[in-house]
Each structure stands twice: as C-alpha cells, then as structure tokens.
Write an enzyme that holds these catalytic residues in place. Structure first.
Site, PDB file in Angstrom:
ATOM      1  N   GLY A   1       1.413  -1.887  -6.034  1.00 48.12           N
ATOM      2  CA  GLY A   1       0.705  -2.891  -4.897  1.00 48.12           C
ATOM      3  C   GLY A   1      -0.601  -4.030  -5.567  1.00 48.12           C
ATOM      4  O   GLY A   1      -0.776  -4.029  -6.618  1.00 48.12           O
ATOM      5  N   GLU A   2      -1.479  -4.302  -4.425  1.00 46.51           N
ATOM      6  CA  GLU A   2      -2.461  -5.046  -4.774  1.00 46.51           C
ATOM      7  C   GLU A   2      -2.235  -6.460  -5.638  1.00 46.51           C
ATOM      8  O   GLU A   2      -3.248  -6.824  -6.324  1.00 46.51           O
ATOM      9  CB  GLU A   2      -3.465  -4.303  -5.612  1.00 46.51           C
ATOM     10  CG  GLU A   2      -3.827  -2.975  -4.738  1.00 46.51           C
ATOM     11  CD  GLU A   2      -5.034  -1.986  -5.598  1.00 46.51           C
ATOM     12  OE1 GLU A   2      -5.166  -2.329  -6.875  1.00 46.51           O
ATOM     13  OE2 GLU A   2      -4.851  -0.762  -5.409  1.00 46.51           O
ATOM     14  N   GLY A   3      -1.072  -6.790  -5.597  1.00 50.36           N
ATOM     15  CA  GLY A   3      -0.728  -7.973  -6.430  1.00 50.36           C
ATOM     16  C   GLY A   3      -0.507  -7.715  -7.964  1.00 50.36           C
ATOM     17  O   GLY A   3      -0.291  -8.602  -8.599  1.00 50.36           O
TER      18      GLY A   3
END
Length: 370
Positions: free
Chosen positions: A322-324
């Site tokens: 996640g988190e880009g």
C-alpha cells in the site's frame, strides 16, 4: 440541504484530446524505431500526449505522491493483520522516510503529501499540515453503522476536491495516489462488491499484511454484512461513501474526480484507490480516461474494479504494502514512455517534391518551338 451535486462532474469532465492522440500516433509512425517495438510504451506516450493536449509529449517533471490516511472501525473485528486504530504509525513511518513508499519516493525524487482524514489519534501527535483536513477521528464500523454522517461525507469529498485543485495549481503534472489505512481494504471490498453486483467471497482478499484463514472468514462476514447495508443506497454515490466507505475513501473519490476536471493524470495504486475510482466512474463515465492502473496488487476486489473500468495494470509484481508503493514503481515506466515519445528521432514528413508518385513530367513546349 447539500449544495454538492455530483452530476456536475459529468459535464465538467472531458476526455483527453482525441485529435492530439491521433497526431501522436502519426508522429510515432514516423519515428525511426518501428511501431510496436516499444510495446505498451507507445500507448502510454500517446495517452500522455492526449492528456497534456500537446505533441510531442512533455516530460513528467513534477510528479507527486498523495496519500489519504484514515482508520476504519471495521478493523476492530480482527479483519486486518494490524491492530485497529494504528494507521498513525504507518503515517509516521512515511513522514520519517522509513516506509517502502517513502524510500521509493526518495530514490525517485518525488515529494510525498499525506492527508489525514480520519486517523484515530490525537492530532497534536502529527504535523499540522498533515492533520489540518481531518473530518473525524476514525470511521464507523460499517457492518452495523454508517462510516460517516452525510455532512462528514460531503466535507471529506470536498477536501479531496480542494487537494486536487491545490496540486493542479502548484504545477503537479502527474499524481501517484495511495492510502494509509487500517481496515481500508475491507471498506474497498464492500464498495466494489456493491457496484459490481458480486458476493463478499468474490472480492475479499488478504489485505496489505496477509491475514490468516480465520481472519479472512471474519473479513468475508464483515463485507457481507456491510454489503447488505450498501445495496439500498447504490443510486447515491455520496451516500454510499457515507454508509460503507470512510473519510479517506470519500476524499480520494473527490480527488480523482477533480483531477479529471483539471486534466491532471493519476496513477492508481491498490484496491482502495481502485474502489474509489470505481465510485468515480459511476459519477462521471469519462473520468477513468484520466487514470492509469499502476500495478496489480493481487487483491480480487482490485482486479474486479479495474476490469469494470477497462484499466490494465502497468506492472504485476504483487506489491501489497500500500501507501502508493506499487504505483510508484510504475512511475519510471510512465516517464520513460514520455521521453521515448518525445526524443526518438522522427523522419521528415514527405513533401510533394520528394514524393515519387508526384514526379513532375517534362515542361510543355511553347508554340512555334521544336
């Protein structure tokens, strides 16, 4: 009564310039490297040209990572490998440069912006620029209660719109969009199941940090119960986000739609951004033309959402953190496509004088001459 009318986005969002895309395709035909030899990079370069409205395409010089953060009450049921209410720890890791996304962003020279929408922590514990848009502390437990009130959902959506405007006004030319959440994949699965008309088991994945079988069964049950609450409000996307979304998801949806209005391309990361994009597609059918799917995270709900929007992931590395982070890995690919489209040599366009089919014949002989 709300003054926000989501139908306005249908009128405001135009498709990338089709004429410019045809010009980019024609230019590609004249490049010295044979068409098709660069595979999907050709397509990417032409898409960027259409999004920018110019040929040759401009380089991606001011990309930005934008992460919307929040805690979800549904995490209290043990549907996540992380304890409920601990998304602030993930945010701190990003801010301190210790998360995978922060490491990649630093290596690529891309600034990261974190927007707290519903973290379950004291706002004084985080920088003011991170918490200034917070709508509430944690989102509701969507299997038994609404994630947000109608007023909170509208406020969160408008934060996303405002952040998109801020980025566009500052010159950001491409956004990598991600989330920092605990429980967010459960809310995303509910949105995708509701909008695609599928059952809970079809969309329920293992999350960013893989859960065991018992937790997966709890997650399935939570998605099923929330799905029952979602179906009656499918006709109203803002209400849908209030009932089974969350402040971070509502803000991401607003961000995606306004980015399309401002003609600012966005690279989607994982299942949460894909779910918000699917809601955005329901609002404005042309909006997905401004988005790229950065990667395939392996979450079934993401695959379902991307298929519905006809978006094909650029990468398939199974990055679930996640988190880009997964979308950040795709950024060099997009930048490379722009560079190749703009910088490869181009053969001159043929002129009538140089065209063998238009070779002039002998000059006519004047009257009286032999």
């Amino acid at each position: 009564m709300s003054s926000l009318n989501l139908d306005d986005f249908t009128d405001l969002i135009e498709r990338p310039d089709g004429g410019v895309r045809r010009d980019a395709e024609a230019r590609r035909e004249r490049q010295t490297v044979p068409p098709g030899a660069l595979g999907r990079l050709d397509d990417l370069g032409e898409w960027l040209a259409a999004a920018q409205g110019t040929v040759p395409v401009r380089p991606i010089e001011r990309p930005r990572v934008v992460l919307f953060a929040g805690d979800h009450g549904i995490a209290g049921l043990g549907v996540s490998a992380r304890p409920a209410g601990t998304a602030d720890q993930l945010v701190r890791a990003v801010l301190e440069g210790a998360s995978p996304a922060a490491v990649l962003a630093r290596r690529l020279g891309v600034p990261v912006r974190v927007v707290d929408m519903a973290l379950d922590c004291d706002p004084a514990e985080l920088p003011a620029e991170v918490v200034r848009h917070r709508v509430r502390r944690g989102s509701g437990r969507i299997d038994v209660e609404d994630a947000l009130t109608a007023e909170e959902a509208e406020a969160a959506f408008l934060v996303g719109v405002a952040v998109a405007d801020e980025e566009a006004d500052s010159g950001t030319d491409l956004v990598v969009l991600g989330d920092v959440s605990v429980g967010g994949t459960t809310a995303a699965a509910v949105l995708v199941a509701a909008l695609c008309g599928t059952d809970a088991s079809v969309v329920t994945g293992r999350g960013g940090r893989a859960i065991d079988d018992l937790a997966w069964m709890r997650k399935c049950a939570a998605v099923r119960d929330a799905l029952r609450r979602a179906r009656p409000v499918l006709g109203d996307q803002l209400q849908l986000l209030a009932v089974v979304g969350g402040a971070d998801l509502a803000a991401m949806t607003g961000f995606l739609l306004q980015s399309a209005v401002r003609k600012m391309p966005v690279v989607l990361d994982g299942v949460v951004s894909a779910a918000c994009a699917l809601v955005g597609q329901r609002v404005a059918f042309r909006a997905p033309d401004w988005w790229l799917a950065g990667q395939n995270s392996g979450e079934p709900a993401q695959a379902k959402a991307l298929d519905r929007m006809a978006l094909e992931p650029l990468l398939d590395h199974g990055v679930t953190v996640g988190e880009g982070a997964g979308a950040l890995l795709a950024l060099p690919l997009v930048q490379s496509a722009a560079a190749l489209a703009a910088e490869l040599p181009v053969t001159p366009e043929p002129t009538p004088e140089a065209d063998p089919e238009h070779t002039p014949g002998p000059e006519p002989v004047a009257s009286g001459e032999e």
